[in-house]
Each structure stands twice: as C-alpha cells, then as structure tokens.
Design a protein around this motif. Structure first.
Motif, PDB file in Angstrom:
ATOM      1  N   PHE A 216      11.027  15.357  21.011  1.00 41.30           N
ATOM      2  CA  PHE A 216      10.565  15.033  19.728  1.00 41.30           C
ATOM      3  C   PHE A 216      11.413  13.660  19.448  1.00 41.30           C
ATOM      4  O   PHE A 216      12.712  13.829  18.840  1.00 41.30           O
ATOM      5  CB  PHE A 216      10.739  15.917  18.543  1.00 41.30           C
ATOM      6  N   SER A 217      10.785  12.475  19.640  1.00 44.20           N
ATOM      7  CA  SER A 217      11.690  11.308  19.776  1.00 44.20           C
ATOM      8  C   SER A 217      11.356  10.149  18.834  1.00 44.20           C
ATOM      9  O   SER A 217      11.647   9.057  19.039  1.00 44.20           O
ATOM     10  CB  SER A 217      11.788  10.909  20.937  1.00 44.20           C
ATOM     11  N   ASP A 218      10.802  10.598  17.748  1.00 48.15           N
ATOM     12  CA  ASP A 218      10.465   9.554  16.631  1.00 48.15           C
ATOM     13  C   ASP A 218      11.861   8.832  16.392  1.00 48.15           C
ATOM     14  O   ASP A 218      12.353   9.504  15.516  1.00 48.15           O
ATOM     15  CB  ASP A 218       9.755  10.172  15.479  1.00 48.15           C
ATOM     16  N   PRO A 219      11.773   7.532  16.243  1.00 51.96           N
ATOM     17  CA  PRO A 219      12.960   6.880  15.885  1.00 51.96           C
ATOM     18  C   PRO A 219      13.362   6.454  14.630  1.00 51.96           C
ATOM     19  O   PRO A 219      13.126   5.420  14.313  1.00 51.96           O
ATOM     20  CB  PRO A 219      13.221   5.797  17.013  1.00 51.96           C
ATOM     21  N   PHE A 220      13.717   7.600  13.744  1.00 50.40           N
ATOM     22  CA  PHE A 220      13.725   7.191  12.227  1.00 50.40           C
ATOM     23  C   PHE A 220      15.022   6.315  11.991  1.00 50.40           C
ATOM     24  O   PHE A 220      14.800   5.648  10.801  1.00 50.40           O
ATOM     25  CB  PHE A 220      14.157   8.398  11.805  1.00 50.40           C
ATOM     26  N   CYS A 221      15.770   5.848  12.902  1.00 53.12           N
ATOM     27  CA  CYS A 221      16.786   4.848  12.704  1.00 53.12           C
ATOM     28  C   CYS A 221      16.393   3.394  12.875  1.00 53.12           C
ATOM     29  O   CYS A 221      16.931   2.239  12.363  1.00 53.12           O
ATOM     30  CB  CYS A 221      17.863   4.965  13.592  1.00 53.12           C
ATOM     31  N   GLN A 222      15.059   3.366  13.020  1.00 51.75           N
ATOM     32  CA  GLN A 222      14.189   2.321  13.058  1.00 51.75           C
ATOM     33  C   GLN A 222      12.668   2.204  12.242  1.00 51.75           C
ATOM     34  O   GLN A 222      12.176   3.438  12.708  1.00 51.75           O
ATOM     35  CB  GLN A 222      13.891   1.209  14.270  1.00 51.75           C
ATOM     36  N   GLY A 223      12.225   1.399  11.453  1.00 50.86           N
ATOM     37  CA  GLY A 223      10.929   1.527  11.227  1.00 50.86           C
ATOM     38  C   GLY A 223      11.019   2.330   9.625  1.00 50.86           C
ATOM     39  O   GLY A 223      11.778   2.808   9.357  1.00 50.86           O
ATOM     40  N   PRO A 224       9.773   2.130   8.943  1.00 51.84           N
ATOM     41  CA  PRO A 224       9.570   2.653   7.830  1.00 51.84           C
ATOM     42  C   PRO A 224       9.815   4.386   7.790  1.00 51.84           C
ATOM     43  O   PRO A 224       8.852   4.995   8.664  1.00 51.84           O
ATOM     44  CB  PRO A 224       8.207   2.273   7.339  1.00 51.84           C
ATOM     45  N   VAL A 225      10.647   4.655   6.953  1.00 47.83           N
ATOM     46  CA  VAL A 225      10.771   6.302   6.747  1.00 47.83           C
ATOM     47  C   VAL A 225      10.493   6.435   5.335  1.00 47.83           C
ATOM     48  O   VAL A 225      11.305   6.396   4.315  1.00 47.83           O
ATOM     49  CB  VAL A 225      12.162   6.763   6.981  1.00 47.83           C
ATOM     50  N   LEU A 226       9.029   6.606   4.961  1.00 38.71           N
ATOM     51  CA  LEU A 226       8.606   6.834   3.692  1.00 38.71           C
ATOM     52  C   LEU A 226       7.981   8.185   3.087  1.00 38.71           C
ATOM     53  O   LEU A 226       7.525   8.797   4.156  1.00 38.71           O
ATOM     54  CB  LEU A 226       7.515   5.662   3.386  1.00 38.71           C
ATOM     55  N   ASP A 227       8.024   8.662   2.024  1.00 40.97           N
ATOM     56  CA  ASP A 227       7.501   9.825   1.470  1.00 40.97           C
ATOM     57  C   ASP A 227       5.931   9.460   1.592  1.00 40.97           C
ATOM     58  O   ASP A 227       5.107   9.291   0.612  1.00 40.97           O
ATOM     59  CB  ASP A 227       7.858  10.224   0.024  1.00 40.97           C
ATOM     60  N   LEU A 228       5.221   9.915   2.601  1.00 42.18           N
ATOM     61  CA  LEU A 228       3.838   9.658   2.649  1.00 42.18           C
ATOM     62  C   LEU A 228       3.224  11.126   3.266  1.00 42.18           C
ATOM     63  O   LEU A 228       3.664  11.893   3.967  1.00 42.18           O
ATOM     64  CB  LEU A 228       3.407   8.741   3.784  1.00 42.18           C
TER      65      LEU A 228
ATOM     66  N   THR B 241      20.337  15.608   3.322  1.00 44.73           N
ATOM     67  CA  THR B 241      20.564  14.015   4.058  1.00 44.73           C
ATOM     68  C   THR B 241      19.135  13.475   4.304  1.00 44.73           C
ATOM     69  O   THR B 241      18.883  12.523   3.877  1.00 44.73           O
ATOM     70  CB  THR B 241      21.201  14.270   5.346  1.00 44.73           C
ATOM     71  N   TRP B 242      18.140  14.511   4.588  1.00 43.93           N
ATOM     72  CA  TRP B 242      16.931  13.784   4.927  1.00 43.93           C
ATOM     73  C   TRP B 242      16.270  13.416   3.473  1.00 43.93           C
ATOM     74  O   TRP B 242      15.577  12.466   3.482  1.00 43.93           O
ATOM     75  CB  TRP B 242      15.882  15.010   5.751  1.00 43.93           C
ATOM     76  N   HIS B 243      16.276  14.198   2.549  1.00 45.16           N
ATOM     77  CA  HIS B 243      15.777  14.112   1.281  1.00 45.16           C
ATOM     78  C   HIS B 243      16.181  12.581   0.666  1.00 45.16           C
ATOM     79  O   HIS B 243      15.496  11.703   0.392  1.00 45.16           O
ATOM     80  CB  HIS B 243      15.779  15.271   0.365  1.00 45.16           C
ATOM     81  N   ALA B 244      17.546  12.419   0.607  1.00 43.08           N
ATOM     82  CA  ALA B 244      18.051  11.395   0.302  1.00 43.08           C
ATOM     83  C   ALA B 244      17.655  10.174   0.983  1.00 43.08           C
ATOM     84  O   ALA B 244      17.604   8.959   0.324  1.00 43.08           O
ATOM     85  CB  ALA B 244      19.634  11.316   0.255  1.00 43.08           C
ATOM     86  N   PHE B 245      17.692  10.186   2.230  1.00 43.21           N
ATOM     87  CA  PHE B 245      17.346   9.332   3.206  1.00 43.21           C
ATOM     88  C   PHE B 245      15.950   8.581   2.891  1.00 43.21           C
ATOM     89  O   PHE B 245      15.630   7.546   2.732  1.00 43.21           O
ATOM     90  CB  PHE B 245      17.693   9.326   4.619  1.00 43.21           C
ATOM     91  N   GLN B 246      15.006   9.629   2.954  1.00 38.01           N
ATOM     92  CA  GLN B 246      13.688   9.330   2.908  1.00 38.01           C
ATOM     93  C   GLN B 246      13.177   8.815   1.588  1.00 38.01           C
ATOM     94  O   GLN B 246      12.315   7.962   1.565  1.00 38.01           O
ATOM     95  CB  GLN B 246      12.780  10.613   3.177  1.00 38.01           C
ATOM     96  N   GLN B 247      13.768   9.346   0.519  1.00 42.21           N
ATOM     97  CA  GLN B 247      13.630   8.761  -0.870  1.00 42.21           C
ATOM     98  C   GLN B 247      14.226   7.652  -1.089  1.00 42.21           C
ATOM     99  O   GLN B 247      14.075   7.110  -2.270  1.00 42.21           O
ATOM    100  CB  GLN B 247      13.999  10.073  -1.915  1.00 42.21           C
ATOM    101  N   GLY B 248      15.224   7.178  -0.405  1.00 42.39           N
ATOM    102  CA  GLY B 248      16.049   6.121  -0.757  1.00 42.39           C
ATOM    103  C   GLY B 248      17.090   6.197  -2.071  1.00 42.39           C
ATOM    104  O   GLY B 248      17.089   5.071  -2.876  1.00 42.39           O
ATOM    105  N   GLU B 249      17.420   7.416  -2.375  1.00 41.21           N
ATOM    106  CA  GLU B 249      18.388   7.653  -3.504  1.00 41.21           C
ATOM    107  C   GLU B 249      19.961   7.113  -3.359  1.00 41.21           C
ATOM    108  O   GLU B 249      20.412   7.777  -2.724  1.00 41.21           O
ATOM    109  CB  GLU B 249      18.257   9.121  -3.939  1.00 41.21           C
ATOM    110  N   VAL B 250      19.935   5.901  -3.951  1.00 40.98           N
ATOM    111  CA  VAL B 250      21.034   5.394  -3.531  1.00 40.98           C
ATOM    112  C   VAL B 250      22.415   6.236  -3.960  1.00 40.98           C
ATOM    113  O   VAL B 250      23.456   6.261  -3.122  1.00 40.98           O
ATOM    114  CB  VAL B 250      21.238   3.858  -4.149  1.00 40.98           C
TER     115      VAL B 250
END
Length: 319
Positions: free
Chosen positions: A34-46, A167-176
């Motif tokens: 499972f190698s979806d590189p979340f460190c690059q590209g859009p990580v959006l709540d879709l 961590t995932w929720h804050a990252f995906q939602q962009g909650e500064v």
C-alpha cells in the motif's frame, strides 16, 4: 517445524522493498503493498471514487505512469486494504519518515473500524542495532527482519489508533491549529509520527524565503557545488542534507520537474535515465510557485496557502 507466520497472515508495507527478504526469511503469509505517496499530491476530504481519481491523476501525471495502470494498482491496493479483516493476523511494517508515517496514519485510521483487536500488530522503528545511518526497512537482511518480527512487533493499542486518527484527520482537513498542536504535543503512542508530520509541513513555503525545505536544499547544493546530475542531487540530499530522508527516486524526480517548470532550476537531458540529466541554477530565478503543487490539502500556488515559520516552528495561516 515452527513457522514465523501462517498463510492467513497479511503483511502490509508501503513498498516492495522487503517482500523478497520476507519470503527468504521464511514468512508465508500474503503481502500487500500500500504505497499511495501521501507526502506528495492532493490529500483532500473526498468521496471514495473522487479520492482515487485525484490521487491516481497526480501519480500518473507527475511520476510518468500510464493512468490506466495507476488506477488499476490503486483500486486493487485500496480494495485489499478494505478486506484486511478477513485475515487471522495482520502485521504492519513501517519506519519513521513522513512517507511511511502518513501512510501508517491512514492505514490505522481505516483499520480502526475493522475491530481487529489483537490480530493487528505493528512494527515501527526509527533505527536498528548496528546500522549507523538507518534509513529504512529495505536495508535489513532476512535475519534482521526476523529479529524485528520477534522482538519489535506489538499489538496496536487504543492510544496508537487515537494518535493515527488525530494526525490523519488534521492533515487531511488542513486544520492549522490542530497540526501545530500535534507537533508541539507529540504523538506519544507512535513516537515518530509527530516528527514526520513536522517534516512534511516544512514542505510548505517558508515565511522567510517562500520555498519549502527540499527546494531550499536543492538550491543550496547547486549554489555551493554547481551543476549536478539528478542522481547526484538525490544522493547528496538523502545521505547528507535531508534531516529526514523520505523521498523515493520517482518522488524526487517529480519535484525536480516541477521546480524546473517554475523556472527555479534548469534540467538538461543527458542520457536515457532521469538520474543522468544535468540540473543547474537558471540565470535568473524567483521563488514564486505558479502551478499547483500540493502539500497535503494545501495548494502552495495559492496566495492564501499557509506557510511554515522556521522561527516558531509551526504552520501559520496567511488568509
């Protein structure tokens, strides 16, 4: 004969780097990359299909892979992850960098609902005895992987699920505010995760220079040493300058191409392989990103994109 695992074991790893050594070590369970590189590209709540489409399009475009192949691979990986509960034993193999830790945060968030209890176990390390410069599980021999399996494999705890989901929720939602809180408070149950999140957010434009950390390091090498091949740059960053090596070769090359498209560097084709291309500074350069490039949920081409403040060590909103 005592076996390490069983055919009803699933080993999950964010790459293929240990698969052969696991087999040579005597592991007989199934393997999921499972190698979806979340460190690059859009990580959006879709929603699910839109999520897969956005991720696949980014990977195809920036990693020079046929879209149909990427979509097929992504769909299979996500589907297999959703069936992990069918196994008697699931083992997660991860290390400490932001590529691994963001995927781990996502995987644990997804698997939390599967109620695997003691069937889900985690191997998550930042170093290994006898290896001075540990960068990843791919460095380890079959015997060393057996050692990890026997000595560093633990049942996933409620606190680890909580750290991952937060961590995932804050990252995906962009909650500064929440991202800054995680960096400050840490993730005690998964110690590397907050450090990896901090390194990921340092890819945002910095308040003092407008460039993310990897771009700063690339420019530093080119300014100090002159033109380098892309391969030389990759090794110098990973082995010398990068505080937390996390980019694979395709990810690094994608970033270089984006930087070249912005006029920040020049790439001169030389030889059939990307690593042979010559990279240099342009005659004139301005640190101004105009095309979309994503750091999680943040499009750094936007004027209101948050920035990394190196003085306070946190993300600051600009809008």
């Amino acid at each position: 004969m005592t076996t390490l695992d069983t055919p009803k074991t699933l080993h999950i790893r964010c790459g293929l780097d240990i698969q052969r050594n696991l087999q040579e070590a005597g592991f007989i369970g199934d393997f999921l990359e499972f190698s979806d590189p979340f460190c690059q590209g859009p990580v959006l709540d879709l929603p699910g299909l839109e999520w897969l489409t956005a991720r696949s399009q980014f990977i195809s475009q920036h990693y020079d892979m046929p879209l149909a192949d990427v979509e097929q691979r992504q769909q299979l990986a996500y589907k297999r992850l959703s069936t992990a509960h069918q196994y008697e034993h699931v083992v997660l193999w991860f290390e400490h960098d932001n590529y691994d830790q963001l995927i781990l945060a996502y995987v644990l968030t997804r698997l939390a609902a599967a109620n695997l209890a003691e069937r889900l176990q985690l191997i998550c390390i930042s170093d290994f005895p006898g290896i001075a410069h540990f960068s990843g599980l791919g460095q380890l021999s079959p015997e060393q992987l057996i050692y990890l399996y026997k000595q560093q494999r633990f049942e996933v705890s409620p606190a680890q699920y909580q750290d991952a989901k937060r961590t995932w929720h804050a990252f995906q939602q962009g909650e500064v505010a929440e991202l800054n809180a995680i960096i400050k408070q840490g993730t005690p149950a998964i110690e590397p995760m907050a450090k990896a999140l901090k390194r990921q957010l340092q890819e945002l434009p910095w308040t003092d220079c407008g460039a993310g950390l990897t771009l700063q390091l690339v420019l530093q090498v080119l300014q100090d040493k002159g033109a380098r091949t892309a391969g030389q740059l990759f090794h110098e960053l990973n082995l010398v300058l990068e505080p937390l090596p996390h980019l694979g070769d395709l990810m690094f090359w994608a970033l270089l191409k984006h930087q070249a498209s912005e006029g920040l560097i020049q790439i001169q084709p030389s030889g059939p392989d990307w690593s042979q291309h010559l990279v240099s500074l342009p005659s004139m350069s301005q640190l101004q990103i105009t095309n979309s490039w994503w750091v999680g949920p943040f499009d750094i081409s936007r004027q209101d994109c948050p920035r990394w403040d190196p003085v306070s060590g946190q993300v600051v909103a600009t809008g």
